[in-house]
Scaffold this motif. Structure first.
Motif: not given
Length: 354
Positions: A278-287
């Motif tokens: 996951m990219s940094s933004q993808q992980l932040v969005d998922f959280i």
């Protein structure tokens, strides 16, 4: 490094905690790897004003990662007295101190204790002989003073570990990183990298490696290590004519300082087993998608681990050990803190946001 199990180990170690200023959740999972080589530290109350979180991704064994998880945070506090209150300098010294401590006789015994099988048994016996009488050894860090400098008969561990730590004091966040574990902050839902992945092909890393007498082959230092900075890996730190920060591989961390404000939602520390998927933004969005529906932050972390786990070992990604720490800030952080532009954006651009 490439040995996989026939079926993944999906059992997770999870933990939650909090204090007046923040709450955290974490989870780790062995996954497809034959061994679990990640370690972590989560101490919301390292002392009355300081919180400490760290992820350590071992390679070539687990002992260096476990050693860092056990001792690095205590060295941060110990160093403060000699750093004129400069917390960043104290953290940097703690990274270098790990290498020093592991090269001494006591370090050898401790690494043996943290190891497996016969090494563990031998180390436990010698550790009991070596340990100071009375009191908790955790509070007797000065015993390491007997081991100043490398021990002539022991070169130190032949394996190593990344280290990515976040130290929070008042409204200041200090991130220190060596390797390719990563710390990301979410500000108003936007992901900002607060650490840089130290890969050999980066210009500054490549230049140091070559000047120190090393080489890069197939994206790996001397054809073997796919990291340019790490704690341990003493075989890459043998040039007696160079300081520690200029060795082929160095434990020297990048230090990043951020002034926290009420726009800051949380930080995430995770090993590359997560970032490969996951990219940094993808992980932040998922959280953000799950943080308000789960009762525990560790449950959010568990969801991420399940999301990243590969269905098979065919592709490689999603087959690594995985560790993630999620730290959520309680509001208000400080009603006088200016959230406009500045800190997170500036720190992220310095760390080369991806």
């Amino acid at each position: 490094m490439g040995i996989y199990l026939s079926t993944p180990k999906t059992e997770k170690f999870s933990e939650d905690g909090e204090n007046a200023k923040l709450k955290f959740g974490l989870s780790s999972m062995q996954g497809w790897r034959a061994n679990m080589e990640d370690a972590h530290a989560a101490l919301p109350d390292l002392n009355s004003s300081t919180s400490f979180f760290g992820v350590y991704d071992g390679h070539g064994g687990k002992v260096v990662a476990k050693f860092c998880a056990k001792y690095l945070h205590s060295q941060v506090l110990k160093n403060e007295g000699s750093s004129s209150g400069d917390l960043g300098a104290s953290v940097q010294k703690a990274f270098f101190r790990m290498d020093e401590m592991m090269r001494g006789q006591r370090g050898w015994r401790e690494l043996a204790i943290l190891g497996d099988k016969i090494n563990k048994f031998t180390g436990m016996i010698e550790g009991l002989i070596w340990s100071p009488k009375g009191g908790d050894s955790h509070d007797r860090q000065d015993e390491w003073a007997f081991e100043e400098g490398p021990h002539s008969d022991f070169p130190g561990p032949t394996s190593g570990s990344t280290a990515c730590v976040a130290v929070i004091r008042n409204n200041q966040l200090i991130v220190a990183n060596a390797g390719d574990s990563r710390c990301v902050i979410s500000r108003k839902g936007q992901a900002y990298n607060l650490s840089k992945d130290h890969k050999p092909e980066l210009e500054v890393e490549r230049e140091r490696i070559l000047k120190a007498g090393g080489f890069i082959h197939a994206g790996r230092v001397n054809g073997s290590l796919n990291l340019a900075r790490a704690i341990g890996d003493m075989e890459f730190k043998q040039n007696k004519f160079l300081p520690v920060e200029k060795q082929i591989v160095t434990a020297n961390p990048d230090i990043n300082t951020v002034e926290l404000c009420d726009d800051d939602d949380f930080i995430v520390l995770a090993c590359d087993g997560i970032w490969d998927c996951m990219s940094s933004q993808q992980l932040v969005d998922f959280i953000h998608e799950h943080i308000n529906t789960e009762t525990r932050l560790s449950a959010v972390c568990e969801r991420v681990l399940d999301r990243c786990l590969a269905p098979s070992t065919a592709g490689g990604e999603g087959c690594d050990n995985m560790t993630m720490i999620l730290v959520q800030f309680k509001k208000p952080l400080n009603k006088n803190t200016d959230c406009s532009e500045s800190s997170a954006q500036a720190a992220a651009s310095e760390a080369e946001t991806k």
